[in-house]
Design an enzyme around this catalytic site. Structure first.
Site, PDB file in Angstrom:
ATOM      1  N   HIS A   8       3.354  66.008  -3.559  1.00  0.00           N
ATOM      2  CA  HIS A   8       3.294  64.833  -2.683  1.00  0.00           C
ATOM      3  C   HIS A   8       1.870  64.290  -2.749  1.00  0.00           C
ATOM      4  CE1 HIS A   8       5.170  62.461   0.471  1.00  0.00           C
ATOM      5  NE2 HIS A   8       3.984  62.439   1.050  1.00  0.00           N
ATOM      6  N   HIS A  15       3.469  63.075   6.439  1.00  0.00           N
ATOM      7  CA  HIS A  15       4.117  62.697   7.705  1.00  0.00           C
ATOM      8  C   HIS A  15       4.910  63.845   8.341  1.00  0.00           C
ATOM      9  CE1 HIS A  15       2.959  58.516   7.538  1.00  0.00           C
ATOM     10  NE2 HIS A  15       3.346  58.455   6.274  1.00  0.00           N
TER      11      HIS A  15
HETATM   12 FE   LIG Z   1       6.591  58.980   2.055  1.00  0.00          FE
HETATM   13 FE   LIG Z   2       3.637  60.634   2.081  1.00  0.00          FE
END
Ligand SMILES: [Fe+2]
Ligand SMILES: [Fe+2]
Length: 271
Positions: free
Chosen positions: A153, A68
């Site tokens: 991530h 994001h």
């Molecule tokens: Fe997240």
């Molecule tokens: Fe994420």
């Protein structure tokens, strides 16, 4: 020295919990360095310059991102003037900002933070193993860095575990982010690297990964979107991991989860 990593901050509830609690935690736990994943801090999607500054002012020494990163377009611009904000290092060449940086902790130690994004059920970016290898080789533990934090991530626990074992003994902490649910596998690996598959989120756990429940349920059951995803607004749990690092070797000596406020069972480090 002591490091803390907090998982993905989701929306206003997550920000409020982190901003309210972080200054006290830094004092009470005598934290030398704090990393916060902030990819969902702005309404659940991305980060603004103002929010980044609020988290830094509260005590975050470095902020990491993820898939994001660019949901708030201003991040493409202000990341260039905010060295405490990192985006995944394995984005394409020419992407704004940096994926790794060396910081000075409160105790004077040099801390390298590296952010990479996994590729299983995620965007097909450059090989995160090779990119992390390059960043860590450029600033090795117990040489140019006194501690190294690697934020992976990623969706798949297999990819995160493989990353942790691959770098075991060469970094202080490999921490998973992105799934927004804390896993119960925190440990110090055989080579001395602290690891947790996912740090969880700093958000309201009466939700679907931090979002109000109705629209996610609607999309799963009908496959027709009806509304925007909105972050859940109930009290957030500050959720993450605290690691004690040996100042000579840069390897972990203790690791404990932290969960404060909100609905999850509460946990505070016992050291
Ligand atoms: Fe997240
Ligand atoms: Fe994420």
């Amino acid at each position: 020295m002591r490091l803390m990593f907090l998982g993905d901050v989701v929306g206003r509830a997550g920000r409020k919990a982190v901003v309210d609690r972080l200054p006290g935690l830094v004092d009470d736990l005598r934290l030398d360095f704090v990393v916060v994943n902030a990819e969902n801090a702005a309404g659940g999607f991305g980060i603004t310059e103002e929010i980044a500054q609020d988290l830094i002012d509260a005590g975050a020494d470095a902020l990491t991102l993820g898939n994001h990163s660019w949901d708030q377009r201003e991040a493409l611009v202000f990341i260039e003037r905010q060295p405490r904000l990192l985006r995944p290092a394995n984005y394409p060449k020419g992407t704004p900002g940096k994926g790794a940086n060396l910081y000075v902790a409160k105790n004077g130690a040099r801390v390298l933070v590296v952010s990479v994004m996994g590729r299983i059920y995620m965007d097909p970016l450059d090989d995160p193993f090779a990119v992390a290898e390059r960043e860590i080789a450029a600033c090795p533990l117990a040489e140019q860095a006194d501690a190294i934090v690697l934020d992976v991530h990623a969706e798949a626990t297999s990819e995160k575990q493989a990353m942790a074992h691959h770098f075991d003994g060469r970094v202080s902490l490999v921490i998973g982010t992105h799934t927004h649910v804390p896993t119960a596998d925190w440990q110090i690996l055989t080579g001395g690297t602290a690891f947790q598959s996912d740090a969880g989120m700093c958000g309201d756990y009466d939700s679907v990964i931090g979002m109000e429940k109705d629209e996610p349920i609607n999309r799963f059951t009908t496959k027709i979107g009806r509304a925007r995803f909105e972050p859940a607004g109930g009290e957030a749990t500050v959720c993450g991991l605290v690691v004690e690092v040996d100042e000579a070797s840069g390897l972990a000596t203790r690791v404990e989860p932290i969960r404060i406020g909100g609905r999850l069972s509460q946990a505070l480090p016992r050291f």
